[in-house]
Structures are given as C-alpha cells and as structure tokens.
Design a protein around this motif. Sequence first.
Motif, PDB file in Angstrom:
ATOM      1  N   ARG A  31      -7.472  -3.564 -11.037  1.00  0.00           N
ATOM      2  CA  ARG A  31      -7.507  -4.830 -10.267  1.00  0.00           C
ATOM      3  C   ARG A  31      -7.530  -4.556  -8.829  1.00  0.00           C
ATOM      4  NH1 ARG A  31      -9.335  -9.616  -9.458  1.00  0.00           N
ATOM      5  NH2 ARG A  31      -7.703 -11.267  -8.490  1.00  0.00           N
ATOM      6  N   MET A  32      -6.849  -3.769  -8.235  1.00  0.00           N
ATOM      7  CA  MET A  32      -6.802  -3.422  -6.781  1.00  0.00           C
ATOM      8  C   MET A  32      -8.066  -2.767  -6.372  1.00  0.00           C
ATOM      9  SD  MET A  32      -2.822  -1.643  -6.492  1.00  0.00           S
ATOM     10  CE  MET A  32      -2.853  -1.224  -4.924  1.00  0.00           C
ATOM     11  N   TRP A  33      -8.695  -2.023  -7.106  1.00  0.00           N
ATOM     12  CA  TRP A  33      -9.860  -1.376  -6.833  1.00  0.00           C
ATOM     13  C   TRP A  33     -10.748  -2.664  -6.673  1.00  0.00           C
ATOM     14  CZ3 TRP A  33     -12.132   2.583  -4.717  1.00  0.00           C
ATOM     15  CH2 TRP A  33     -13.375   2.637  -4.893  1.00  0.00           C
ATOM     16  N   ASP A  34     -10.850  -3.456  -7.675  1.00  0.00           N
ATOM     17  CA  ASP A  34     -11.429  -4.603  -7.646  1.00  0.00           C
ATOM     18  C   ASP A  34     -11.742  -5.589  -6.287  1.00  0.00           C
ATOM     19  OD1 ASP A  34     -12.803  -3.971  -9.942  1.00  0.00           O
ATOM     20  OD2 ASP A  34     -11.489  -5.372 -11.153  1.00  0.00           O
ATOM     21  N   LEU A  35     -10.267  -5.350  -5.807  1.00  0.00           N
ATOM     22  CA  LEU A  35     -10.292  -6.266  -4.691  1.00  0.00           C
ATOM     23  C   LEU A  35     -10.424  -5.369  -3.302  1.00  0.00           C
ATOM     24  CD1 LEU A  35      -6.601  -8.038  -5.730  1.00  0.00           C
ATOM     25  CD2 LEU A  35      -8.828  -9.231  -5.212  1.00  0.00           C
ATOM     26  N   GLY A  36     -10.961  -4.223  -3.466  1.00  0.00           N
ATOM     27  CA  GLY A  36     -11.428  -3.517  -2.236  1.00  0.00           C
ATOM     28  C   GLY A  36     -10.292  -2.539  -1.791  1.00  0.00           C
ATOM     29  N   THR A  62     -13.086  10.975  -6.339  1.00  0.00           N
ATOM     30  CA  THR A  62     -14.320  11.027  -5.785  1.00  0.00           C
ATOM     31  C   THR A  62     -14.800   9.522  -5.484  1.00  0.00           C
ATOM     32  OG1 THR A  62     -14.931  13.142  -6.875  1.00  0.00           O
ATOM     33  CG2 THR A  62     -16.826  11.612  -6.030  1.00  0.00           C
ATOM     34  N   GLU A  63     -14.630   8.710  -6.244  1.00  0.00           N
ATOM     35  CA  GLU A  63     -14.994   7.105  -6.117  1.00  0.00           C
ATOM     36  C   GLU A  63     -14.272   6.589  -4.990  1.00  0.00           C
ATOM     37  OE1 GLU A  63     -15.530   4.402  -9.358  1.00  0.00           O
ATOM     38  OE2 GLU A  63     -15.104   6.119 -10.670  1.00  0.00           O
ATOM     39  N   ALA A  64     -12.964   7.093  -4.892  1.00  0.00           N
ATOM     40  CA  ALA A  64     -12.167   6.368  -3.772  1.00  0.00           C
ATOM     41  C   ALA A  64     -12.715   6.738  -2.373  1.00  0.00           C
ATOM     42  CB  ALA A  64     -10.635   6.984  -3.828  1.00  0.00           C
ATOM     43  N   LEU A  65     -13.192   7.998  -2.251  1.00  0.00           N
ATOM     44  CA  LEU A  65     -13.980   8.353  -0.853  1.00  0.00           C
ATOM     45  C   LEU A  65     -14.886   7.445  -0.547  1.00  0.00           C
ATOM     46  CD1 LEU A  65     -14.890  12.178  -1.809  1.00  0.00           C
ATOM     47  CD2 LEU A  65     -12.714  11.424  -0.228  1.00  0.00           C
ATOM     48  N   THR A  66     -15.455   6.689  -1.227  1.00  0.00           N
ATOM     49  CA  THR A  66     -16.615   5.703  -0.628  1.00  0.00           C
ATOM     50  C   THR A  66     -15.757   4.576   0.097  1.00  0.00           C
ATOM     51  OG1 THR A  66     -16.459   4.570  -2.750  1.00  0.00           O
ATOM     52  CG2 THR A  66     -18.223   6.275  -2.788  1.00  0.00           C
ATOM     53  N   LEU A  67     -14.437   4.394  -0.049  1.00  0.00           N
ATOM     54  CA  LEU A  67     -13.816   3.291   0.440  1.00  0.00           C
ATOM     55  C   LEU A  67     -12.716   3.792   1.418  1.00  0.00           C
ATOM     56  CD1 LEU A  67     -13.323   0.414  -1.944  1.00  0.00           C
ATOM     57  CD2 LEU A  67     -15.102   0.691  -0.113  1.00  0.00           C
ATOM     58  N   LEU A  68     -12.407   4.918   1.364  1.00  0.00           N
ATOM     59  CA  LEU A  68     -11.159   5.268   2.241  1.00  0.00           C
ATOM     60  C   LEU A  68     -11.733   5.610   3.904  1.00  0.00           C
ATOM     61  CD1 LEU A  68      -9.769   8.580   0.112  1.00  0.00           C
ATOM     62  CD2 LEU A  68      -8.576   6.461   0.829  1.00  0.00           C
ATOM     63  N   PRO A  74      -9.925  13.716   4.403  1.00  0.00           N
ATOM     64  CA  PRO A  74      -9.808  15.012   4.297  1.00  0.00           C
ATOM     65  C   PRO A  74      -8.515  15.230   3.564  1.00  0.00           C
ATOM     66  CG  PRO A  74      -9.999  14.494   6.555  1.00  0.00           C
ATOM     67  CD  PRO A  74      -9.827  13.221   5.796  1.00  0.00           C
ATOM     68  N   LEU A  75      -7.671  14.437   3.136  1.00  0.00           N
ATOM     69  CA  LEU A  75      -6.661  14.554   2.389  1.00  0.00           C
ATOM     70  C   LEU A  75      -7.242  14.387   0.900  1.00  0.00           C
ATOM     71  CD1 LEU A  75      -3.858  14.933   1.187  1.00  0.00           C
ATOM     72  CD2 LEU A  75      -3.380  12.443   1.710  1.00  0.00           C
ATOM     73  N   ALA A  76      -7.997  13.411   0.654  1.00  0.00           N
ATOM     74  CA  ALA A  76      -8.521  13.094  -0.723  1.00  0.00           C
ATOM     75  C   ALA A  76      -9.429  14.426  -1.190  1.00  0.00           C
ATOM     76  CB  ALA A  76      -9.345  12.056  -0.806  1.00  0.00           C
ATOM     77  N   GLU A  77     -10.169  15.016  -0.089  1.00  0.00           N
ATOM     78  CA  GLU A  77     -11.087  15.918  -0.675  1.00  0.00           C
ATOM     79  C   GLU A  77     -10.430  17.319  -0.842  1.00  0.00           C
ATOM     80  OE1 GLU A  77     -14.427  16.325  -0.373  1.00  0.00           O
ATOM     81  OE2 GLU A  77     -15.331  15.194   1.615  1.00  0.00           O
ATOM     82  N   GLY A  78      -9.404  17.473  -0.128  1.00  0.00           N
ATOM     83  CA  GLY A  78      -8.504  18.353  -0.447  1.00  0.00           C
ATOM     84  C   GLY A  78      -7.863  18.364  -1.851  1.00  0.00           C
ATOM     85  N   VAL A  79      -7.356  17.416  -2.176  1.00  0.00           N
ATOM     86  CA  VAL A  79      -6.770  17.259  -3.605  1.00  0.00           C
ATOM     87  C   VAL A  79      -8.243  17.493  -4.462  1.00  0.00           C
ATOM     88  CG1 VAL A  79      -5.785  15.435  -5.039  1.00  0.00           C
ATOM     89  CG2 VAL A  79      -5.031  15.354  -2.752  1.00  0.00           C
TER      90      VAL A  79
END
Length: 214
Positions: A31-36, A62-68, A74-79
């Motif tokens: 739901r949070m993702w749907d809300l952006g 990887t999907e989260a990278l499109t909105l971060l 960089p943190l998400a890439e490292g994870v």
Amino acid sequence: MAQQDLPSGRRYIEALEANGDFTTALQVCERMWDLGFPSGRVDAAWIVKDAGNVGRAIDLMTEALTLLDDEHVPLAEGVIGHWRWHYLNDPAAETQLRRGMHAYGTARADLAHLLIATGRHAEARSILCEGASQKVVECILPLARLLEDDGDRRAAEDLYRHGIELGDGHSAWNLAVLLIEDGRPEEAARWQWTAAEMGDELAIQYLADRDPLG
C-alpha cells in the motif's frame, strides 16, 4: 496515507513484524508503494530477505531505486550488492558494491572479499585500509586477517584493539586467539571474557563449555 503519516506506517510495519504477522506487513508495504513511498519496497525487501527469499528481496530493493532520493541510492545499491555477493556469490555484484561502499560498511568489506577471490589483493587491502581509517568496523577483521597472513602480527594486534575501541566484540575474540597463538594465555583469557561481555557468540560458547557449572 499522507506524507506526514509515513513514520506511522513504518512503525506499524515494525509492530506487525514483531508480532510475526508478515503477511499483513507486506500488504502494508504494498500500500505504501502504491502511494509513492519507496520505503514500501525497501521494507518489503528486508522482510522477504529475512524470510529466506533473497532473490525476491533483490528484486524489491532494485524497484525501490527508481523512487529513492539520490542521497539514499548508494545505501540501497550497497545492500543489493551485499545480498548478491554474500548469499548468491555473484561476482557481478562488484559494480553495486563499489557504488554503495561509502554508504554501507558491509558493502566495502564484501567488495574486498570479492577482490581477494578474484586475485586483486592489493586493491582489496587498500579498500580495507581506507575503511579502517574511517572507523568502518566491518573492515577491521578482514584487514587484520590479511595482516596476519602477511606475517605482520603486531599490526594485526593493534587493529584488533582498535576494533574493540569501536565496540566490536569479534575483534576481542580474534585478539584473544592471536595472543594464545603468540604464547600469551593470561592476557588472552582477559580478552575472551571481554569478547563474551561484548556479545561474541564464539567467546560465549567457549567459556560456557569450559564452565564446570554450565
């Protein structure tokens, strides 16, 4: 969910996780993702990773990278790089580990391990030295082990002591092991207890096995 309600949503997810209701937690994430909100994918990635589905976790992060925001990428890439290398032994994780190593200490240590595994020892040592100088705890043990392998036991000992100062119980245990090997058992014993007090599982198990009342 309004923007100001985002912290409440994340606390709700954490409460659901704590109660073992992962299905509902993932529904709230969706739901949070749907809300952006990219945290919907980030939180979901950690939930499914902890459940053992690393491949799906990588896809979600990887999907989260499109909105971060750029500062969080960089943190998400490292994870992602960490998961790909640590769990899947994927050498193609190198790119993401490099992008994320300044934001995620584990990614820096993983990159060094990958470089060692692919024969680039000098670069691995340089990356670990840089991390240790910046007080990245995750770099302490692998760098100290490289120093031991190179025969520089004094430098390794100093580095373990630095790790202890940074609050790393694993460094205390490794220091105890090194001291035993160097014929300093009484000093080693003190660090074994320190390691246990700092939560090192090997030290705790070792001392429990030696306790006649255990």
